[in-house]
Structure formats: C-alpha cells, structure tokens
Design an enzyme around this catalytic site. Structure first.
Site, PDB file in Angstrom:
ATOM      1  N   GLY A  41      -2.995  -0.557  17.042  1.00 13.80           N
ATOM      2  CA  GLY A  41      -4.082   0.392  16.838  1.00 13.80           C
ATOM      3  C   GLY A  41      -4.500   1.020  18.141  1.00 13.80           C
ATOM      4  O   GLY A  41      -4.651   0.319  19.151  1.00 13.80           O
ATOM      5  N   TYR A  60       8.796  -3.271  11.368  1.00 21.40           N
ATOM      6  CA  TYR A  60       8.226  -2.225  12.225  1.00 21.40           C
ATOM      7  C   TYR A  60       7.005  -2.640  13.041  1.00 21.40           C
ATOM      8  O   TYR A  60       6.922  -2.337  14.217  1.00 21.40           O
ATOM      9  CB  TYR A  60       7.868  -1.016  11.349  1.00 21.40           C
ATOM     10  CG  TYR A  60       7.187   0.109  12.081  1.00 21.40           C
ATOM     11  CD1 TYR A  60       7.873   0.875  13.022  1.00 21.40           C
ATOM     12  CD2 TYR A  60       5.855   0.422  11.832  1.00 21.40           C
ATOM     13  CE1 TYR A  60       7.253   1.917  13.695  1.00 21.40           C
ATOM     14  CE2 TYR A  60       5.220   1.469  12.500  1.00 21.40           C
ATOM     15  CZ  TYR A  60       5.922   2.214  13.424  1.00 21.40           C
ATOM     16  OH  TYR A  60       5.305   3.238  14.086  1.00 21.40           O
ATOM     17  N   GLY A  81      -6.819  -5.387   8.035  1.00 24.55           N
ATOM     18  CA  GLY A  81      -6.410  -5.295   6.649  1.00 24.55           C
ATOM     19  C   GLY A  81      -7.334  -4.420   5.833  1.00 24.55           C
ATOM     20  O   GLY A  81      -8.128  -3.642   6.359  1.00 24.55           O
ATOM     21  N   CYS A 119      -4.995  -2.816  12.382  1.00 24.17           N
ATOM     22  CA  CYS A 119      -5.720  -3.357  13.517  1.00 24.17           C
ATOM     23  C   CYS A 119      -4.984  -4.511  14.172  1.00 24.17           C
ATOM     24  O   CYS A 119      -4.079  -5.100  13.587  1.00 24.17           O
ATOM     25  CB  CYS A 119      -7.092  -3.904  13.087  1.00 24.17           C
ATOM     26  SG  CYS A 119      -8.069  -2.803  12.098  1.00 24.17           S
ATOM     27  N   ASP A 169      17.193   4.137  12.199  1.00 24.15           N
ATOM     28  CA  ASP A 169      15.730   4.129  12.235  1.00 24.15           C
ATOM     29  C   ASP A 169      15.238   2.984  11.364  1.00 24.15           C
ATOM     30  O   ASP A 169      15.972   2.463  10.515  1.00 24.15           O
ATOM     31  CB  ASP A 169      15.158   5.457  11.753  1.00 24.15           C
ATOM     32  CG  ASP A 169      13.752   5.724  12.304  1.00 24.15           C
ATOM     33  OD1 ASP A 169      13.182   4.821  12.952  1.00 24.15           O
ATOM     34  OD2 ASP A 169      13.225   6.829  12.080  1.00 24.15           O
ATOM     35  N   CYS A 221       0.771   1.611  -0.017  1.00 26.85           N
ATOM     36  CA  CYS A 221       0.294   0.258   0.266  1.00 26.85           C
ATOM     37  C   CYS A 221      -1.219   0.217   0.136  1.00 26.85           C
ATOM     38  O   CYS A 221      -1.910   1.107   0.636  1.00 26.85           O
ATOM     39  CB  CYS A 221       0.711  -0.169   1.676  1.00 26.85           C
ATOM     40  SG  CYS A 221       0.079  -1.799   2.145  1.00 26.85           S
TER      41      CYS A 221
END
Length: 498
Positions: free
Chosen positions: A44, A270, A119, A17, A373, A410
C-alpha cells in the site's frame, strides 16, 4: 472540491494494506514499526500511520503518502512507548483521504483503543447500518472504523451474553464478538494501553505472522517485515486465533470457530514479497514453481524468456529453467514512476506503460520472445507491453500468464475490478490474444496453479481461496454486496474536500 481519481485504469489487482504490531522491551517501538512498514510498502502506498502506547497515554501520527514521506525523526521521538501498531494503506473501502488513513485511535471506557486492519469486512454494509441505528456516529467510509466501534462496546451491546473474560481480559471477549459478527476477510492488529492484540478471521484470508527477537515480539502481514527489524519468524497466526503481546510474552486465545481455511492464493502469485516465507516455504520458490508449471502446460518455440518487472521476474525464471529457453532482461523498469492509474490526466495515463517500461532493443531485435506476466486484469497494460516489445524489434511475442484467467471480482480485501471490467469475463482466450496483439497466449490452469503451490508451500487445511478465478466464494456474501456495481463498497453520506 477535488474528486478522487478513479482507479479503473489499474491493470493489476491492488492489495488493501500492510500491518504490523510490536512490543519492545528497552527501546522505543515507533522506529521499529516504521522500519517494518518500509518492508511492507509494496502492500500500500496511499497513506501510512503509527500509533503507540507508553502504558499510560496513546500517541498517533498518520499522513498521506509513502512511509518515508509521512515520518521523520522528530515525529518518531514524539511517538513514545514500548507498544506500537503500524499501517500502510491501499484503499479497498473508503476513498484515498486522510480521514480513512490508519491506524484509527479512540478513547473508550477501558482506555485508549487503536486498530490497523488489512482486508474487507464482507458484511460491512449491514454492520454499518446497525451502528448507525444504535446512534453511533461514523466519520469515515472505512470499514476499519466499524471494527473500532465494535471493539469499543461490550458484547452485550451486540446481543451476546456477557462472556467469561480470559485472565480478566475484556479485550479478548470483544475480539471474540468481532469474530462472531463478521466472518471475514481481515487480519487485524489492536493497540490498548497495556498490550498489542493480533487477530485473523476464521477463514484466514489475509496473511499475518508472529516473530520474536531478544527483547520483543512482533506480528506483521509478511515475514519480510520481521526480518527488517531483526526478528525471527516463528509461525503464522492461525485462522480465528487471538494473540496478545505484552512485556510478559505471547499469549494465544481461541477466538472464533475456524471455518474451512481459505488463504488467498493470489498472495503467492503477486502480492507478497518474494523473500517472505510461510512455515518453511518461500514466496520466491512458489513463483519459480508456478513458472515451471506454466512452461510444462504451455511451451513455446522462442529464443528468449522475459518477465514483466518486478512482479513476474521469478515466474519468468521458472519458465526459463523448465523450458531451457534463456531468461534475459528485455524490459527495463523506471522505478521512479508511480502507478499508471494515478497519473494527473488521461494522456499521462495512456502513456503510463511507456513511462514505466523501456524495451532493450539489442536484446529483442529479431528474436522470438516469451513474455511472462503474473496476471491479466483489464488487459490494457498487457496490450501496451506487447506493442513495446514489437517496437523494440521482437519478431514474435508469446504471452504466458502464471495464473488462470481472472473472471470474478474479489470481495475479500483485494481491489480487483467489476465483472464488466475484467477482460477474461468478457472475452475468451483467443479474444484476449487478439486484443493484446500477441502471436500466442496461454494461462496457467487452476489445477496447475494449485499443484505448483502444493509443491513449495504448506497447504492450509481446506485449501485456498480461488474465487477470482473460479467464482466460488468461501464466505457467504450479503445480497447487497452481490448487487453492488463494484466490489469497492460505496459510502455516500460523507464527502471530503481537500
């Protein structure tokens, strides 16, 4: 009944988010919140929402889709008040339905309460069970609703002694209760009738910063949102800190005892926008440093360096600057194509990369190419990109990845993948190279990543969370989470029909 489309085709980690909270003097807060959400849209794209307060009444609007699809002038006029929180969502717990869209808004004995959250609560399952055992009904599968219910009740309801309320502020006591109940991983903005509160968990996994402008104060996931509304970046909200914004100014409270901070290092690789800054360092400079370090560790005999647009562009430029190999555009991105894993059928998803990227034949023909990448998750997109470059005439394709192999899921607010889905968990580097069809492949080392970040960004005391690379999780994980077949928590009791 429509079954939500599985996300297993996603070949990049997905952030949960973007959040914003602001107190504006002399002008409505909702339009500012919408502008800030535009700047956070990369975090998001499933849903967006804004809740406001005029000091008496709280107002809420949220919907599925992009910020530009959810809000228009008439809606913004109806969101009255000088206080606002906003949210743009990619779900990591709870499916993509309106009932899980944020902010959540509820009435309590202390008045209206709204929350927007970035989160995961790592102990969401036991907290959910405790709420249900107390007879609290839950209407969604989002752990953000758990936060709302925790804050709606006094600390005594959770077995804590009645706290001395700072400056007579009961919300600070309730936020401290939350920090004690759940160690991470979250950044949170809270709307009450008279103030905005901002909180980071004691580990500081997720980002949250403070800004100000003439006539107001704001907090946001990234500084790019502050710049969008003309606010000046001030500082990061500290791990375990509680900050209150109201017309009198900014007040800071000690919230929870800080653990050894572990900011998500993947934010630099990223997630964060390149123009965002953190206490004197920019994300763009960090990505250049990652690319430079990659070139030092993994040189290649090649004619051109290209990056996968847009997330790996800065990495590729850094690789080019260090290696002396020219950086060029070899892949063009169609910016009107959505994410490949939400295409309407299997065939469209298989063609997702071709729909999204086009090779520049006049650049690639007969050339040896370094393709940079930011990461490799499942490997399917990487494989298709290598094939595209070969079809575009590339003589050789040398893959260089500006982060270490992702071998572990994760549980700290990122939708990554399960162990079985992560290609680096199943295959060694040579196996991944063969799968991708590249002439060579190299990942940045974990120590090299740390070194590059240290060169350009302030290092939090205790360092960074590198669990997806190393498997060492900073926060204790409940056993039921470790047993889950997916890090995305499953809530089986409620199904939405659309």
């Amino acid at each position: 009944m429509r079954v939500p489309m599985a996300r297993r085709e996603a070949d990049h980690p997905r952030e949960s988010c973007g959040i914003v909270g602001l107190c504006s003097e002399g002008r409505p807060a909702a339009p500012l919140a919408m502008m800030a959400l535009w700047a956070l849209q990369h975090r998001g794209q499933e849903s967006a929402g804004i809740a406001t307060s005029d000091g008496r009444v709280a107002y809420l609007h949220k919907g599925m889709g992009l910020v530009s699809q959810v809000f228009h002038e008439g809606i913004l006029r109806s969101l009255r008040g000088h206080l606002a929180i906003g949210h743009t969502r990619y779900s990591t717990t709870g499916v993509a339905h309106l009932q899980n869209a944020q902010p959540f808004l509820s009435e309590t004995l202390l008045g209206p309460l709204g929350i927007a959250h970035n989160g995961n609560l790592v102990n969401a399952l036991p907290l959910r069970r405790r709420l249900l055992e107390r007879g609290v009904g839950l209407s969604s599968g989002s752990d953000s609703e758990l936060i709302l219910q925790i804050l709606a009740s006094p600390p005594e309801a959770w077995g804590f002694a009645a706290a001395v309320e700072p400056e007579g502020d009961p919300w600070v006591s309730r936020l401290r209760c939350l920090l004690r109940l759940s160690p991470g991983a979250y950044a949170l903005v809270v709307l009450t009738r008279e103030a905005i509160y901002a909180v980071r968990d004691p580990y500081g996994f997720r980002p949250l910063c403070l800004g100000e402008w003439e006539g107001g104060y704001a907090v946001a996931s990234e500084s790019c949102a502050l710049s969008m509304i003309g606010a000046r970046y001030v500082r990061e909200i500290a791990p375990g800190e509680i900050v209150r914004l109201d017309p009198r100014g900014v007040t800071s409270f000690a919230g929870g005892v800080p653990s050894s901070p572990a900011f998500c290092i993947f934010e630099y690789v990223y997630f964060m926008r390149p123009d965002s800054e953190r206490e004197g360092g920019t994300v763009y400079s960090a990505r250049l440093a990652l690319g430079r370090q990659l070139a030092r560790e993994a040189p290649a005999e090649a004619d051109l360096v290209i990056g996968v647009p847009d997330s790996a562009t800065a990495h590729a430029i850094g690789y080019s600057l260090e290696s002396g190999i020219p950086f060029v555009e070899g892949l063009l991105k169609n910016r009107y194509i959505g994410r490949t894993f939400i295409q309407p059928d299997d065939q469209a998803r298989r063609w997702g990369v071709r729909l999204k990227y086009s090779p520049l034949r006049e650049v690639l023909q007969g050339r040896r190419v370094v393709l940079v990448d930011d990461s490799v998750v499942r490997g399917h997109t990487t494989r298709q990109l290598v094939q595209l470059l070969r079809e575009g005439g590339a003589l050789e394709v040398h893959l260089r990845i500006a982060s270490p192999p992702i071998r572990h899921p994760c549980f700290m607010g990122i939708d990554m993948a399960t162990h079985e889905e992560l290609i680096a968990h199943r295959l060694d580097e040579e196996g991944i190279r063969r799968f991708a069809g590249a002439d060579s492949l190299a990942f940045l080392s974990l120590e090299g990543m740390r070194r590059a970040i240290r060169e350009t960004m302030p290092v939090p005391e205790g360092g960074y969370c590198t669990a997806c690379f190393s498997g060492r999780y900073p926060a204790p994980l409940p056993e039921e989470i470790r047993r889950e077949p997916s890090p995305k928590l499953a809530f089986e009791g409620i199904r939405s029909v659309r």
